[in-house]
Design a protein around this motif. Structure first.
Motif, PDB file in Angstrom:
ATOM      1  N   GLY A 166      54.640  18.543  33.154  1.00 41.33           N
ATOM      2  CA  GLY A 166      53.988  18.881  34.653  1.00 41.33           C
ATOM      3  C   GLY A 166      52.526  19.517  34.328  1.00 41.33           C
ATOM      4  O   GLY A 166      52.143  19.770  33.181  1.00 41.33           O
ATOM      5  N   LEU A 167      52.227  20.222  35.282  1.00 43.51           N
ATOM      6  CA  LEU A 167      50.965  20.819  35.260  1.00 43.51           C
ATOM      7  C   LEU A 167      50.674  21.934  36.091  1.00 43.51           C
ATOM      8  O   LEU A 167      51.753  22.127  37.097  1.00 43.51           O
ATOM      9  N   ALA A 168      49.917  22.895  35.995  1.00 44.87           N
ATOM     10  CA  ALA A 168      49.761  24.005  36.903  1.00 44.87           C
ATOM     11  C   ALA A 168      48.294  24.462  37.012  1.00 44.87           C
ATOM     12  O   ALA A 168      47.552  24.008  36.709  1.00 44.87           O
ATOM     13  N   GLY A 169      48.341  25.217  38.213  1.00 36.68           N
ATOM     14  CA  GLY A 169      46.959  25.695  38.589  1.00 36.68           C
ATOM     15  C   GLY A 169      46.890  27.029  38.793  1.00 36.68           C
ATOM     16  O   GLY A 169      47.868  27.587  39.222  1.00 36.68           O
ATOM     17  N   LEU A 170      45.947  27.785  38.389  1.00 36.39           N
ATOM     18  CA  LEU A 170      45.825  29.260  38.605  1.00 36.39           C
ATOM     19  C   LEU A 170      44.405  29.448  39.269  1.00 36.39           C
ATOM     20  O   LEU A 170      43.587  28.854  39.030  1.00 36.39           O
ATOM     21  N   ALA A 171      44.493  30.619  40.116  1.00 38.77           N
ATOM     22  CA  ALA A 171      43.212  30.790  40.793  1.00 38.77           C
ATOM     23  C   ALA A 171      43.051  32.247  41.060  1.00 38.77           C
ATOM     24  O   ALA A 171      43.914  32.922  41.337  1.00 38.77           O
ATOM     25  N   SER A 172      42.034  32.683  41.365  1.00 43.27           N
ATOM     26  CA  SER A 172      41.610  33.847  41.799  1.00 43.27           C
ATOM     27  C   SER A 172      40.546  33.738  43.011  1.00 43.27           C
ATOM     28  O   SER A 172      39.814  32.726  42.978  1.00 43.27           O
ATOM     29  N   ALA A 173      40.514  34.810  44.108  1.00 41.16           N
ATOM     30  CA  ALA A 173      39.584  34.602  44.897  1.00 41.16           C
ATOM     31  C   ALA A 173      39.089  36.080  45.404  1.00 41.16           C
ATOM     32  O   ALA A 173      39.904  36.825  45.326  1.00 41.16           O
ATOM     33  N   LEU A 174      37.948  35.866  45.792  1.00 38.11           N
ATOM     34  CA  LEU A 174      37.510  37.065  46.438  1.00 38.11           C
ATOM     35  C   LEU A 174      36.901  36.836  47.887  1.00 38.11           C
ATOM     36  O   LEU A 174      36.200  35.807  48.142  1.00 38.11           O
ATOM     37  N   VAL A 175      37.483  37.757  48.837  1.00 39.08           N
ATOM     38  CA  VAL A 175      37.210  37.823  50.178  1.00 39.08           C
ATOM     39  C   VAL A 175      36.663  39.023  50.722  1.00 39.08           C
ATOM     40  O   VAL A 175      36.862  40.085  50.069  1.00 39.08           O
ATOM     41  N   ALA A 176      35.901  38.942  51.989  1.00 38.64           N
ATOM     42  CA  ALA A 176      35.502  40.359  52.434  1.00 38.64           C
ATOM     43  C   ALA A 176      35.447  40.197  53.894  1.00 38.64           C
ATOM     44  O   ALA A 176      35.411  38.910  54.434  1.00 38.64           O
ATOM     45  N   ARG A 177      35.572  41.444  54.682  1.00 39.11           N
ATOM     46  CA  ARG A 177      35.546  41.409  55.956  1.00 39.11           C
ATOM     47  C   ARG A 177      33.989  41.008  56.471  1.00 39.11           C
ATOM     48  O   ARG A 177      32.873  41.326  55.874  1.00 39.11           O
TER      49      ARG A 177
END
Length: 178
Positions: A166-177
């Motif tokens: 199989g395969l995998a995905g990793l992620a990071s995200a930055l959000v702001a108000r």
């Protein structure tokens, strides 16, 4: 800096705490579809002709799904399962682009803007590098133009990825108000 007020431990923290950008992480893993099953591989909101597809309720796009998880986590809005659960028949075959668009709408309604999303695909195949820019553009478009960067890793033959299960995905995200 502006101050946001909210319930203690809630999405905005306690009264008087400065509003800061928020980060989230996301992971998604899928097994390859059984040999001979007619599934198309979708990865990074792109179709990958000639590649074996993924087993899953939706299109199985681990890059898009990990990005959704990271964005939902950053905004304190749950996770992929709580928003798109496999118990929802209308989600059968849903595309990663549709899911990213829905998450972008959820964030917008909750008063968040996306700063950026970084996604890493962990797989022996397909070779992501040849279509990296195309993946970044497709995922960014699904998020209404928010910047997305894509990278890849192979695990040097170790684990389920190394055994090509199989395969995998990793992620990071930055959000702001807003």
């Amino acid at each position: 800096m502006t101050e946001q007020t909210g319930p203690a431990g809630g999405a905005d923290g306690a009264r008087g705490v400065p509003a800061l950008p928020r980060t989230g992480i996301g992971v998604d893993v899928h097994a390859w579809a059984p040999e001979g099953e007619d599934r198309v591989l979708w990865l990074g909101c792109l179709e990958w002709p000639g590649e074996r597809g993924i087993a899953g309720h939706s299109d199985g796009d681990v890059a898009a799904h990990a990005a959704c998880n990271a964005l939902l986590s950053a905004a304190g809005l749950g996770d992929l399962g709580s928003v798109f659960g496999t118990d929802r028949p209308e989600m059968a075959g849903a595309s990663g682009a549709q899911m990213l668009g829905h998450v972008a709408d959820l964030l917008d309604r909750a008063g968040f803007v996306v700063g950026n999303v970084a996604v890493q695909v962990v797989a022996r195949r397909p070779r992501v590098g040849a279509r990296r820019a195309e993946m970044e553009a497709a995922m960014s478009a699904a998020l209404g133009g928010a910047p997305v960067s894509v990278s890849a890793a192979t695990t040097d033959g170790l684990g389920f990825v190394g055994r090509v299960e199989g395969l995998a995905g990793l992620a990071s995200a930055l959000v702001a108000r807003r």
